[in-house]
Write a protein that holds these residues in place. Structure first.
Motif, PDB file in Angstrom:
ATOM      1  N   LEU A  45       0.829  -1.205   0.000  1.00  0.00           N
ATOM      2  CA  LEU A  45       0.000   0.000   0.000  1.00  0.00           C
ATOM      3  C   LEU A  45       0.864   1.256   0.000  1.00  0.00           C
ATOM      4  O   LEU A  45       0.611   2.200  -0.745  1.00  0.00           O
ATOM      5  CB  LEU A  45      -0.937  -0.005   1.208  1.00  0.00           C
ATOM      6  CG  LEU A  45      -1.881   1.171   1.346  1.00  0.00           C
ATOM      7  CD1 LEU A  45      -2.819   1.264   0.148  1.00  0.00           C
ATOM      8  CD2 LEU A  45      -2.677   1.048   2.636  1.00  0.00           C
ATOM      9  N   SER A  46       1.911   1.280   0.810  1.00  0.00           N
ATOM     10  CA  SER A  46       2.760   2.473   0.859  1.00  0.00           C
ATOM     11  C   SER A  46       3.500   2.681  -0.466  1.00  0.00           C
ATOM     12  O   SER A  46       3.702   3.819  -0.877  1.00  0.00           O
ATOM     13  CB  SER A  46       3.743   2.407   2.035  1.00  0.00           C
ATOM     14  OG  SER A  46       4.680   1.385   1.855  1.00  0.00           O
ATOM     15  N   ILE A  73       9.899   6.817  -2.071  1.00  0.00           N
ATOM     16  CA  ILE A  73       9.262   5.688  -1.383  1.00  0.00           C
ATOM     17  C   ILE A  73       9.520   5.683   0.116  1.00  0.00           C
ATOM     18  O   ILE A  73       8.640   5.361   0.910  1.00  0.00           O
ATOM     19  CB  ILE A  73       9.761   4.362  -2.000  1.00  0.00           C
ATOM     20  CG1 ILE A  73       9.253   4.216  -3.426  1.00  0.00           C
ATOM     21  CG2 ILE A  73       9.347   3.167  -1.161  1.00  0.00           C
ATOM     22  CD1 ILE A  73       9.907   3.083  -4.181  1.00  0.00           C
ATOM     23  N   LEU A  74      10.710   6.041   0.520  1.00  0.00           N
ATOM     24  CA  LEU A  74      11.150   5.878   1.906  1.00  0.00           C
ATOM     25  C   LEU A  74      10.249   6.529   2.960  1.00  0.00           C
ATOM     26  O   LEU A  74       9.909   5.878   3.952  1.00  0.00           O
ATOM     27  CB  LEU A  74      12.594   6.353   2.066  1.00  0.00           C
ATOM     28  CG  LEU A  74      13.277   5.961   3.361  1.00  0.00           C
ATOM     29  CD1 LEU A  74      13.287   4.455   3.553  1.00  0.00           C
ATOM     30  CD2 LEU A  74      14.694   6.502   3.387  1.00  0.00           C
ATOM     31  N   PRO A  75       9.806   7.771   2.820  1.00  0.00           N
ATOM     32  CA  PRO A  75       8.967   8.362   3.877  1.00  0.00           C
ATOM     33  C   PRO A  75       7.665   7.592   4.117  1.00  0.00           C
ATOM     34  O   PRO A  75       7.301   7.326   5.267  1.00  0.00           O
ATOM     35  CB  PRO A  75       8.690   9.782   3.375  1.00  0.00           C
ATOM     36  CG  PRO A  75       9.808  10.082   2.438  1.00  0.00           C
ATOM     37  CD  PRO A  75      10.146   8.774   1.789  1.00  0.00           C
ATOM     38  N   ASP A  76       6.948   7.229   3.052  1.00  0.00           N
ATOM     39  CA  ASP A  76       5.704   6.468   3.211  1.00  0.00           C
ATOM     40  C   ASP A  76       5.970   5.088   3.786  1.00  0.00           C
ATOM     41  O   ASP A  76       5.216   4.594   4.618  1.00  0.00           O
ATOM     42  CB  ASP A  76       4.972   6.319   1.875  1.00  0.00           C
ATOM     43  CG  ASP A  76       4.066   7.494   1.569  1.00  0.00           C
ATOM     44  OD1 ASP A  76       3.600   8.142   2.524  1.00  0.00           O
ATOM     45  OD2 ASP A  76       3.823   7.750   0.381  1.00  0.00           O
ATOM     46  N   LEU A  77       7.036   4.470   3.334  1.00  0.00           N
ATOM     47  CA  LEU A  77       7.377   3.138   3.825  1.00  0.00           C
ATOM     48  C   LEU A  77       7.699   3.174   5.315  1.00  0.00           C
ATOM     49  O   LEU A  77       7.220   2.351   6.095  1.00  0.00           O
ATOM     50  CB  LEU A  77       8.566   2.588   3.034  1.00  0.00           C
ATOM     51  CG  LEU A  77       8.893   1.123   3.167  1.00  0.00           C
ATOM     52  CD1 LEU A  77       7.702   0.246   2.851  1.00  0.00           C
ATOM     53  CD2 LEU A  77      10.049   0.783   2.252  1.00  0.00           C
ATOM     54  N   SER A  78       8.456   4.155   5.733  1.00  0.00           N
ATOM     55  CA  SER A  78       8.798   4.315   7.143  1.00  0.00           C
ATOM     56  C   SER A  78       7.553   4.560   7.989  1.00  0.00           C
ATOM     57  O   SER A  78       7.366   3.953   9.049  1.00  0.00           O
ATOM     58  CB  SER A  78       9.793   5.471   7.299  1.00  0.00           C
ATOM     59  OG  SER A  78      10.114   5.664   8.641  1.00  0.00           O
ATOM     60  N   ALA A  79       6.677   5.444   7.519  1.00  0.00           N
ATOM     61  CA  ALA A  79       5.440   5.737   8.252  1.00  0.00           C
ATOM     62  C   ALA A  79       4.544   4.506   8.345  1.00  0.00           C
ATOM     63  O   ALA A  79       3.960   4.233   9.395  1.00  0.00           O
ATOM     64  CB  ALA A  79       4.697   6.888   7.575  1.00  0.00           C
ATOM     65  N   THR A  80       4.449   3.750   7.252  1.00  0.00           N
ATOM     66  CA  THR A  80       3.625   2.537   7.246  1.00  0.00           C
ATOM     67  C   THR A  80       4.162   1.504   8.224  1.00  0.00           C
ATOM     68  O   THR A  80       3.390   0.885   8.964  1.00  0.00           O
ATOM     69  CB  THR A  80       3.569   1.937   5.823  1.00  0.00           C
ATOM     70  OG1 THR A  80       2.986   2.899   4.948  1.00  0.00           O
ATOM     71  CG2 THR A  80       2.762   0.660   5.790  1.00  0.00           C
ATOM     72  N   PHE A 130      -2.348  -4.286  11.669  1.00  0.00           N
ATOM     73  CA  PHE A 130      -3.003  -4.022  10.385  1.00  0.00           C
ATOM     74  C   PHE A 130      -4.324  -3.282  10.521  1.00  0.00           C
ATOM     75  O   PHE A 130      -4.848  -2.764   9.551  1.00  0.00           O
ATOM     76  CB  PHE A 130      -3.288  -5.338   9.656  1.00  0.00           C
ATOM     77  CG  PHE A 130      -2.074  -5.934   9.019  1.00  0.00           C
ATOM     78  CD1 PHE A 130      -1.437  -5.297   7.980  1.00  0.00           C
ATOM     79  CD2 PHE A 130      -1.586  -7.148   9.457  1.00  0.00           C
ATOM     80  CE1 PHE A 130      -0.318  -5.838   7.390  1.00  0.00           C
ATOM     81  CE2 PHE A 130      -0.465  -7.709   8.864  1.00  0.00           C
ATOM     82  CZ  PHE A 130       0.168  -7.052   7.834  1.00  0.00           C
ATOM     83  N   SER A 131      -4.881  -3.238  11.705  1.00  0.00           N
ATOM     84  CA  SER A 131      -6.245  -2.726  11.865  1.00  0.00           C
ATOM     85  C   SER A 131      -6.436  -1.321  11.312  1.00  0.00           C
ATOM     86  O   SER A 131      -7.488  -1.006  10.767  1.00  0.00           O
ATOM     87  CB  SER A 131      -6.661  -2.771  13.333  1.00  0.00           C
ATOM     88  OG  SER A 131      -5.802  -1.967  14.110  1.00  0.00           O
ATOM     89  N   SER A 132      -5.428  -0.461  11.417  1.00  0.00           N
ATOM     90  CA  SER A 132      -5.600   0.928  10.997  1.00  0.00           C
ATOM     91  C   SER A 132      -5.647   1.088   9.475  1.00  0.00           C
ATOM     92  O   SER A 132      -6.194   2.067   8.982  1.00  0.00           O
ATOM     93  CB  SER A 132      -4.500   1.805  11.586  1.00  0.00           C
ATOM     94  OG  SER A 132      -3.251   1.379  11.111  1.00  0.00           O
ATOM     95  N   SER A 133      -5.091   0.152   8.715  1.00  0.00           N
ATOM     96  CA  SER A 133      -5.077   0.307   7.259  1.00  0.00           C
ATOM     97  C   SER A 133      -5.782  -0.829   6.521  1.00  0.00           C
ATOM     98  O   SER A 133      -5.741  -0.883   5.305  1.00  0.00           O
ATOM     99  CB  SER A 133      -3.636   0.431   6.763  1.00  0.00           C
ATOM    100  OG  SER A 133      -2.895  -0.692   7.169  1.00  0.00           O
ATOM    101  N   GLU A 134      -6.456  -1.677   7.255  1.00  0.00           N
ATOM    102  CA  GLU A 134      -7.092  -2.855   6.657  1.00  0.00           C
ATOM    103  C   GLU A 134      -8.107  -2.497   5.559  1.00  0.00           C
ATOM    104  O   GLU A 134      -8.106  -3.091   4.483  1.00  0.00           O
ATOM    105  CB  GLU A 134      -7.778  -3.669   7.754  1.00  0.00           C
ATOM    106  CG  GLU A 134      -8.047  -5.083   7.377  1.00  0.00           C
ATOM    107  CD  GLU A 134      -8.467  -5.920   8.576  1.00  0.00           C
ATOM    108  OE1 GLU A 134      -8.680  -7.105   8.366  1.00  0.00           O
ATOM    109  OE2 GLU A 134      -8.584  -5.392   9.702  1.00  0.00           O
ATOM    110  N   LYS A 135      -8.959  -1.514   5.792  1.00  0.00           N
ATOM    111  CA  LYS A 135      -9.967  -1.120   4.801  1.00  0.00           C
ATOM    112  C   LYS A 135      -9.309  -0.532   3.553  1.00  0.00           C
ATOM    113  O   LYS A 135      -9.732  -0.790   2.431  1.00  0.00           O
ATOM    114  CB  LYS A 135     -10.949  -0.121   5.393  1.00  0.00           C
ATOM    115  CG  LYS A 135     -11.948  -0.747   6.329  1.00  0.00           C
ATOM    116  CD  LYS A 135     -12.938   0.267   6.838  1.00  0.00           C
ATOM    117  CE  LYS A 135     -13.893  -0.401   7.815  1.00  0.00           C
ATOM    118  NZ  LYS A 135     -14.824   0.541   8.403  1.00  0.00           N
TER     119      LYS A 135
END
Length: 120
Positions: free
Chosen positions: A3-4, A90-97, A106-111
């Motif tokens: 996703l990230s 890619i790195l900032p989103d990957l780190s945040a994810t 996973f609950s926060s991004s499952e949907k």
């Protein structure tokens, strides 16, 4: 992680579970593989000790074996890319994810993950 990558690269891709990012072909039953993600871990008893994550992203490749429907990021975007710039994108989103996952699972991004899932 998938996703990230999709969100940070802003590409029309889907997640093909369990570990691929694909771009749909002209008909929705055909897909071209853009990325693969492998995860391995080591634990001691019930405690997680280490997690190893490998991400393969086709950035420049254009000559895929005949048995692989692959696609590169350059093909999707229609322009030449600098590998360092792609990594920095890619790195900032990957780190945040990853931080979100380690804090909340996973609950926060499952949907949201579900909305990017490739349906056969």
């Amino acid at each position: 992680m998938a996703l990230s990558l999709i969100k940070s690269l802003k590409i029309p891709a889907k997640i093909k579970f369990p570990n691929d990012i694909v771009v749909l072909g002209e008909n929705s039953s055909e897909f071209h593989k853009l990325s693969g993600i492998l995860v391995d871990s080591k634990s001691s008893g019930s405690k997680l000790k280490e997690v190893y994550i490998g991400v393969g992203l086709n950035v420049k490749r254009q000559d895929f074996p005949s048995n692989v429907l692959g696609i590169s990021l350059e093909e999707i975007l229609g322009s030449e890319l600098n590998l360092e710039e792609v990594f920095n994108l890619i790195l900032p989103d990957l780190s945040a994810t990853l931080n979100e996952f380690f804090n909340n699972g996973f609950s926060s991004s499952e949907k949201e993950i579900e909305s990017y899932k490739w349906q056969t």
